[in-house]
Motif scaffolding. Structure first.
Motif, PDB file in Angstrom:
ATOM      1  N   UNK A   1      37.901  18.672  92.334  1.00 51.11           N
ATOM      2  CA  UNK A   1      36.454  18.971  91.384  1.00 51.11           C
ATOM      3  C   UNK A   1      38.711  18.637  90.500  1.00 51.11           C
ATOM      4  N   UNK A   2      38.243  18.885  89.186  1.00 49.77           N
ATOM      5  CA  UNK A   2      39.664  18.768  88.300  1.00 49.77           C
ATOM      6  C   UNK A   2      39.513  19.480  87.222  1.00 49.77           C
ATOM      7  N   UNK A   3      40.628  20.284  86.357  1.00 49.86           N
ATOM      8  CA  UNK A   3      40.792  20.990  85.685  1.00 49.86           C
ATOM      9  C   UNK A   3      42.137  19.810  84.608  1.00 49.86           C
ATOM     10  N   UNK A   4      41.568  20.614  83.662  1.00 47.69           N
ATOM     11  CA  UNK A   4      42.038  20.193  82.114  1.00 47.69           C
ATOM     12  C   UNK A   4      41.939  21.312  81.443  1.00 47.69           C
ATOM     13  N   UNK A   5      43.090  21.801  80.883  1.00 44.75           N
ATOM     14  CA  UNK A   5      43.185  22.975  79.581  1.00 44.75           C
ATOM     15  C   UNK A   5      44.153  22.389  78.513  1.00 44.75           C
TER      16      UNK A   5
END
Length: 250
Positions: free
Chosen positions: A228-232
């Motif tokens: 999983x990847x997460x950018x914010x």
């Protein structure tokens, strides 16, 4: 109720956002094989204290750390620990500060050394979906336009959007209205107005969209064990369009 920020409040949020960007840049430089996420957590807290800011997550709802550190199949809210990072891992770091009464919040997924082409593509698509969402944060657009931009960027690439966790409004509180899903229909939801500040945060899985929570009560992992990847970013909507508050200025 969606709280619109004044110019003075936005200026204070710019300061908090800049701190988040600076500290995440420092953490990113430290990520390499052999480093532990516990070390990164301690570093983040030291950098907060230097700036006379508080780590936004520590103590929030009982969360015991300054960063969320989520490698590989961990989606979000991972606990930092003493296990060394390995060559080829990917590490999502979610981090925020509270400064002068306002919050900033951002996340990024960092390659640990050389990563596989599959992991590199997951990171590229997830980051691109965040950019697409921000591009759709326009005056008189609808919140659904932002959400749909993420989904329509990700799903044609064969990836899936996490449903259980969403973005959010942000300001004097870490989580404010509205919720910002990473899926939805264009033209739906509240109309976007100047003064809105959103934490937009695509969480994208390489496999199925489902997640489960580990025994610590916080850490979310993919149900199928895939990455999983997460950018914010924290983004303000102004009369001139979207302004990313958690991006380092040139």
């Amino acid at each position: 109720m969606i709280v619109l920020k004044t110019r003075q409040e936005l200026e204070r949020m710019r300061v908090a956002g800049r701190m988040v960007a600076e500290i995440l840049a420092i953490l990113r430089e430290k990520v390499r094989p052999g480093v532990t996420t516990a070390e990164l957590d301690r570093l983040a807290e030291r950098e907060c204290r230097k700036r006379k800011a508080a780590p936004a997550f520590k103590g929030y709802g009982g969360f015991p750390f300054s960063i969320c550190a989520s490698p590989n199949e961990k989606v979000v809210h991972g606990f930092p620990n003493a296990e060394p990072l390995r060559e080829g891992d990917i590490l999502s770091i979610d981090f925020g500060v509270l400064y002068n009464g306002f919050y900033g919040d951002a996340a990024l997924t960092i390659p640990v050394g050389e990563i596989s082409p599959q992991r590199k593509r997951l990171l590229e698509v997830t980051e691109r979906s965040l950019a697409a969402a921000i591009d759709n944060m326009r005056l008189d657009a609808r919140l659904g336009d932002v959400s749909h931009a993420v989904q329509s960027c990700v799903e044609p690439e064969g990836f899936s959007v996490v449903r259980e966790f969403v973005g959010h409004g942000i300001g004097r509180k870490l989580h404010e209205s509205p919720q910002v899903p990473n899926f939805g229909l264009p033209g739906q939801g509240p109309k976007l107005k100047a003064g809105m500040v959103l934490a937009i945060e695509p969480m994208i899985n390489a496999g199925r969209p489902g997640v489960r929570i580990l025994e610590d009560g916080w850490t979310a992992v993919t149900v199928d064990g895939k990455d999983s990847a997460h950018f914010e970013h924290t983004v303000a909507l102004t009369e001139n369009g979207p302004e990313i508050l958690t991006r380092l200025q040139d």
